[in-house]
Structures are given as C-alpha cells and as structure tokens.
Design a protein around this motif. Sequence first.
Motif, PDB file in Angstrom:
ATOM      1  N   ASP A  10      12.206  10.994   3.654  1.00 10.72           N
ATOM      2  CA  ASP A  10      12.369   9.853   4.552  1.00 10.72           C
ATOM      3  C   ASP A  10      12.061  10.357   5.953  1.00 10.72           C
ATOM      4  O   ASP A  10      12.377  11.498   6.291  1.00 10.72           O
ATOM      5  N   LEU A  11      11.468   9.524   6.778  1.00 10.98           N
ATOM      6  CA  LEU A  11      11.175   9.872   8.163  1.00 10.98           C
ATOM      7  C   LEU A  11      11.486   8.660   9.011  1.00 10.98           C
ATOM      8  O   LEU A  11      11.029   7.556   8.717  1.00 10.98           O
ATOM      9  N   TYR A  12      12.295   8.866  10.057  1.00 13.57           N
ATOM     10  CA  TYR A  12      12.649   7.751  10.927  1.00 13.57           C
ATOM     11  C   TYR A  12      12.837   8.240  12.358  1.00 13.57           C
ATOM     12  O   TYR A  12      12.971   9.435  12.599  1.00 13.57           O
ATOM     13  N   LYS A  13      12.834   7.284  13.286  1.00  8.70           N
ATOM     14  CA  LYS A  13      13.029   7.588  14.703  1.00  8.70           C
ATOM     15  C   LYS A  13      14.396   7.073  15.115  1.00  8.70           C
ATOM     16  O   LYS A  13      14.765   5.946  14.791  1.00  8.70           O
ATOM     17  N   VAL A  49      13.544  12.126  12.733  1.00  7.67           N
ATOM     18  CA  VAL A  49      14.347  12.878  11.773  1.00  7.67           C
ATOM     19  C   VAL A  49      13.689  12.746  10.404  1.00  7.67           C
ATOM     20  O   VAL A  49      13.353  11.647   9.970  1.00  7.67           O
ATOM     21  N   LEU A  50      13.502  13.893   9.748  1.00  3.68           N
ATOM     22  CA  LEU A  50      12.904  13.940   8.423  1.00  3.68           C
ATOM     23  C   LEU A  50      13.952  14.477   7.453  1.00  3.68           C
ATOM     24  O   LEU A  50      14.603  15.487   7.738  1.00  3.68           O
ATOM     25  N   HIS A  51      14.154  13.775   6.341  1.00  4.35           N
ATOM     26  CA  HIS A  51      15.027  14.241   5.264  1.00  4.35           C
ATOM     27  C   HIS A  51      14.155  14.405   4.024  1.00  4.35           C
ATOM     28  O   HIS A  51      13.462  13.464   3.626  1.00  4.35           O
ATOM     29  N   ALA A  52      14.182  15.599   3.415  1.00  2.00           N
ATOM     30  CA  ALA A  52      13.419  15.864   2.197  1.00  2.00           C
ATOM     31  C   ALA A  52      14.376  16.303   1.098  1.00  2.00           C
ATOM     32  O   ALA A  52      15.221  17.173   1.317  1.00  2.00           O
ATOM     33  N   ASP A  53      14.258  15.685  -0.075  1.00  2.00           N
ATOM     34  CA  ASP A  53      15.102  16.038  -1.212  1.00  2.00           C
ATOM     35  C   ASP A  53      14.557  17.279  -1.902  1.00  2.00           C
ATOM     36  O   ASP A  53      13.414  17.292  -2.367  1.00  2.00           O
ATOM     37  N   TYR A  89      19.473  22.899   5.944  1.00  2.00           N
ATOM     38  CA  TYR A  89      19.445  22.576   4.520  1.00  2.00           C
ATOM     39  C   TYR A  89      20.886  22.486   4.046  1.00  2.00           C
ATOM     40  O   TYR A  89      21.649  23.447   4.169  1.00  2.00           O
ATOM     41  N   ASP A  90      21.273  21.325   3.518  1.00  2.00           N
ATOM     42  CA  ASP A  90      22.647  21.121   3.087  1.00  2.00           C
ATOM     43  C   ASP A  90      22.673  20.193   1.882  1.00  2.00           C
ATOM     44  O   ASP A  90      22.060  19.114   1.915  1.00  2.00           O
ATOM     45  N   ASN A  91      23.383  20.607   0.838  1.00  2.00           N
ATOM     46  CA  ASN A  91      23.548  19.785  -0.371  1.00  2.00           C
ATOM     47  C   ASN A  91      22.225  19.301  -0.952  1.00  2.00           C
ATOM     48  O   ASN A  91      22.102  18.147  -1.370  1.00  2.00           O
ATOM     49  N   GLY A  92      21.213  20.159  -0.953  1.00  2.00           N
ATOM     50  CA  GLY A  92      19.939  19.813  -1.558  1.00  2.00           C
ATOM     51  C   GLY A  92      19.026  18.963  -0.702  1.00  2.00           C
ATOM     52  O   GLY A  92      17.997  18.487  -1.167  1.00  2.00           O
ATOM     53  N   VAL A  93      19.403  18.764   0.578  1.00  2.00           N
ATOM     54  CA  VAL A  93      18.579  17.953   1.474  1.00  2.00           C
ATOM     55  C   VAL A  93      18.168  18.791   2.682  1.00  2.00           C
ATOM     56  O   VAL A  93      19.012  19.353   3.379  1.00  2.00           O
ATOM     57  N   LEU A  94      16.860  18.884   2.915  1.00  2.00           N
ATOM     58  CA  LEU A  94      16.323  19.543   4.096  1.00  2.00           C
ATOM     59  C   LEU A  94      16.218  18.500   5.196  1.00  2.00           C
ATOM     60  O   LEU A  94      15.642  17.427   4.990  1.00  2.00           O
ATOM     61  N   THR A  95      16.798  18.802   6.365  1.00  2.00           N
ATOM     62  CA  THR A  95      16.720  17.908   7.513  1.00  2.00           C
ATOM     63  C   THR A  95      15.962  18.613   8.624  1.00  2.00           C
ATOM     64  O   THR A  95      16.321  19.724   9.008  1.00  2.00           O
ATOM     65  N   VAL A  96      14.903  17.979   9.113  1.00  2.00           N
ATOM     66  CA  VAL A  96      14.106  18.527  10.207  1.00  2.00           C
ATOM     67  C   VAL A  96      14.168  17.524  11.356  1.00  2.00           C
ATOM     68  O   VAL A  96      13.861  16.348  11.168  1.00  2.00           O
ATOM     69  N   THR A  97      14.591  18.005  12.525  1.00  2.00           N
ATOM     70  CA  THR A  97      14.681  17.162  13.714  1.00  2.00           C
ATOM     71  C   THR A  97      13.506  17.490  14.622  1.00  2.00           C
ATOM     72  O   THR A  97      13.290  18.649  14.979  1.00  2.00           O
TER      73      THR A  97
END
Length: 153
Positions: free
Chosen positions: A34-37, A43-47, A110-118
């Motif tokens: 997911d990618l949103y502003k 913010v990008l969240h990748a499973d 990276y937390d609980n299987g989700v990569l978050t990139v700001t």
Amino acid sequence: MLRFDPFTDIDAITKSVLAAGTGNGRSPRFMPMDLYKVEDQYVLHADLPGVDPGSVDVRIDGSTLTLTAHRTALSEEGVSWLASERFAGTYKRQLSISDDIDAEQIEASYDNGVLTVTLPIAEKAKPRRIEVSSGPPSRTDNAGSTTQVQIEA
C-alpha cells in the motif's frame, strides 16, 4: 457427450502465466503493498510475512527505490509434503520516485511481517505561501542588488 467448459482452459492459462519464470511453485511472485500520502510524507507498507528481518534491504539509487527480502525454505529432507503453498526465496520490488522526495531522510522499519518505508517530501517541493507586497514592483540588477522601478505614464 462432450461438454465445453471455458473455465478449465482459463484456469490452465492462468496457472501457466503465474508460474512462468518463477523456477518452482514455491518461489515468491509478488510483494503486496500500500502507498499513501499523509501530511508531508508518503508511507509505503509491504507485506512480507515470515521474512527474517536481517534479510530486508531498502536501497535508493538515483530515482529508484528497491525493496528486497528473503524467506528461507523449510529443509526438504525426509519431508512428505501434503500441501506446499507458502512461498520461499527472494522478494524484490522496485519503484520510481520523484525528485520531490528527500532521499536523505527516508526511513524504514519492519514489524510483524510488515515493512514500512517513510518517504518525506523535500522542503523545495512542499507547498508554500508567496508573500505579496504592495507598492511598485522591485527588480534585481546584475550585481544582485534590489532597486525600485518607477513607471510613469
């Protein structure tokens, strides 16, 4: 009597397309994201479930953001598989980013299987208000000094 079933053919085609180029049926095919502003950042969240946090790699090269992660396969010695649907191998995703991103300030976790990139928006790209002055317009000459310009009719 022979019956025509179009779904059998579609299912076969879909399986062959999705399996193409993967090497085996258990290698990763995609990295859902997911990618949103929000406010002044993207913010990008990748499973990436089951991925070792040490294998997660986030790199920026010019205008390309690359996300890579690896999930190790279960040792197959002495195993009699009843079902094998979980992917193992290397996940990779590349995104083009604009010059409006402040590449020096990108953060990842990276937390609980989700990569978050700001991805913060650079100051130069943020909306700003331009001050409007009253009176005659000013002009900058070649020496860099500002002079008032008077126009008479």
